[in-house]
Design a protein around this motif. Structure first.
Motif, PDB file in Angstrom:
ATOM      1  N   LYS A   1     -36.066 -98.057 115.425  1.00 40.07           N
ATOM      2  CA  LYS A   1     -35.740 -96.568 115.391  1.00 40.07           C
ATOM      3  C   LYS A   1     -34.750 -96.399 115.657  1.00 40.07           C
ATOM      4  O   LYS A   1     -33.821 -94.796 115.568  1.00 40.07           O
ATOM      5  N   VAL A   2     -34.442 -96.627 116.659  1.00 41.11           N
ATOM      6  CA  VAL A   2     -33.102 -96.222 117.935  1.00 41.11           C
ATOM      7  C   VAL A   2     -31.824 -97.150 118.055  1.00 41.11           C
ATOM      8  O   VAL A   2     -30.639 -96.637 117.003  1.00 41.11           O
ATOM      9  N   ILE A   3     -32.382 -98.513 118.284  1.00 44.98           N
ATOM     10  CA  ILE A   3     -30.850 -99.177 118.300  1.00 44.98           C
ATOM     11  C   ILE A   3     -30.307 -99.691 117.044  1.00 44.98           C
ATOM     12  O   ILE A   3     -29.484 -99.731 117.160  1.00 44.98           O
ATOM     13  N   LEU A   4     -31.295-100.138 116.814  1.00 43.41           N
ATOM     14  CA  LEU A   4     -30.795-100.727 115.516  1.00 43.41           C
ATOM     15  C   LEU A   4     -29.936 -99.792 114.356  1.00 43.41           C
ATOM     16  O   LEU A   4     -28.872-100.426 114.338  1.00 43.41           O
ATOM     17  N   PRO A   5     -30.790 -98.945 114.480  1.00 46.56           N
ATOM     18  CA  PRO A   5     -29.363 -97.738 113.582  1.00 46.56           C
ATOM     19  C   PRO A   5     -28.375 -97.038 114.529  1.00 46.56           C
ATOM     20  O   PRO A   5     -27.631 -96.817 113.970  1.00 46.56           O
ATOM     21  N   GLU A   6     -28.456 -97.561 115.685  1.00 44.60           N
ATOM     22  CA  GLU A   6     -26.932 -96.859 115.977  1.00 44.60           C
ATOM     23  C   GLU A   6     -26.303 -97.961 116.581  1.00 44.60           C
ATOM     24  O   GLU A   6     -24.775 -97.877 116.920  1.00 44.60           O
ATOM     25  N   SER A   7     -26.108 -98.990 116.244  1.00 42.75           N
ATOM     26  CA  SER A   7     -25.398-100.296 116.215  1.00 42.75           C
ATOM     27  C   SER A   7     -24.873-100.993 114.639  1.00 42.75           C
ATOM     28  O   SER A   7     -24.994-101.989 115.314  1.00 42.75           O
ATOM     29  N   VAL A   8     -25.684-100.160 114.122  1.00 42.15           N
ATOM     30  CA  VAL A   8     -25.220-100.641 113.006  1.00 42.15           C
ATOM     31  C   VAL A   8     -24.102-101.035 112.983  1.00 42.15           C
ATOM     32  O   VAL A   8     -23.394-101.952 111.710  1.00 42.15           O
ATOM     33  N   SER A   9     -22.792-100.320 113.381  1.00 41.93           N
ATOM     34  CA  SER A   9     -21.355-100.541 112.585  1.00 41.93           C
ATOM     35  C   SER A   9     -21.522-101.746 112.917  1.00 41.93           C
ATOM     36  O   SER A   9     -20.634-102.846 112.911  1.00 41.93           O
TER      37      SER A   9
END
Length: 314
Positions: free
Chosen positions: A212-220
């Motif tokens: 919920k936090v890490i993957l969405p923020e690291s999608v770039s």
């Protein structure tokens, strides 16, 4: 006397400042010259390719099969083969590379010897010559896994124990895996630790925090790794020489167990093994132009997807 001393000191410091400013301007000029040189080289290369391939480049060239001993016609099977190779390679490499980067960043301790061994292996893979991957794919995927699958599943009939698009894609995924792991790991490291701690403090589990936090923020970073992998995989030839690329095919690949034509390999064949290299020169440049357009298009699609995902997460 004091006035003379002050004037001397002011002159000294002003001279020193002038020398420093001159040095600064010199280094700024050097860096700007380097940037201009790089851009100029890029445009020269693109200009030569466009100029030499303009006479052959057309919709008919893109959508037709090679004819007359590959000295005429188009590159449609090579274009489709390259596209399938890139897609299967990305499907195989991106999830595995992302999972590895997540383990190294989120689960492994700082003093973990296993994590250090993984990082050392990734760095080693990054400097292995691409032809070695091709030989590995021939020995492992084709002669070991493929031949074993034919023995168990096909009563010894040859299907998987031969070069095909699946083994070529998996070999290429190994080649691009270090790029994905490093880029995703660096993206994960940029996420502030406070975000992880806040999620855990609110009662979320480790996996929920990652999802919920890490993957969405690291999608770039994940998309950046994908772009780099696609760019490299689309143009590599050595890993697919022994694992699936064909000199000429009259049909498109119907399954993953079929061989395929590839744009990079097609350029190599045209420039080294053509019956008339001078006659096929426009085909070589036009094929190179198509390969550049394909790579750029895939990159643009990845950038658009990355931008949309980032807007949704904000």
């Amino acid at each position: 006397m004091d006035t003379v001393v002050n004037q001397t000191e002011n002159h000294f410091f002003s001279s020193k400042k002038s020398v420093s400013e001159t040095k600064g301007k010199f280094f700024i000029g050097i860096t700007q010259l380097a940037v201009i040189l790089i851009i100029a080289i890029l445009f020269i290369i693109l200009g030569i390719i466009v100029y030499q391939g303009r006479t052959k480049f057309s919709w008919e060239f893109i959508s037709s099969f090679p004819t007359n001993g590959m000295t005429e016609g188009g590159i449609f099977p090579a274009l489709i083969g390259t596209f399938i190779l890139v897609i299967v390679m990305s499907i195989a490499a991106v999830p595995f590379g992302t999972i590895t980067a997540l383990y190294l960043t989120e689960y492994a301790s700082e003093n973990s010897k296993f994590a250090a061994a993984v990082r050392f292996s990734v760095r080693t893979l990054a400097v292995v010559p691409s032809i070695i991957f091709g030989l590995f794919g021939l020995g492992f995927f084709i002669q070991f896994i493929g031949a074993g699958a034919d023995t168990v599943l096909n009563d010894g009939q040859l299907r998987w124990g031969q070069p095909n698009i699946l083994w070529a894609s998996l070999t290429m995924s190994l080649l691009t895996l270090p790029v994905i792991i490093v880029s995703v790991e660096e993206a994960l490291k940029t996420i502030p630790r406070e975000m992880r701690e806040a999620s855990l403090a609110l009662g979320a589990t480790k996996w929920q925090t990652i999802r919920k936090v890490i993957l969405p923020e690291s999608v770039s970073g994940i998309m950046t790794g994908t772009i780099l992998a696609v760019s490299r995989g689309a143009g590599e030839v050595a890993p697919i020489l022994f694992t699936g690329a064909a000199y000429y095919l009259a049909t498109l690949p119907g399954s993953l167990s079929d061989q395929f034509m590839n744009l990079g390999y097609h350029i190599y064949i045209m420039s080294t093994q053509s019956s008339d290299v001078e006659k096929t020169m426009p085909i070589q440049f036009a094929t190179t132009l198509v390969l550049l357009i394909l790579t750029l298009s895939l990159n643009i699609v990845a950038v658009i997807i990355r931008a949309r995902i980032r807007r949704k997460t904000k």
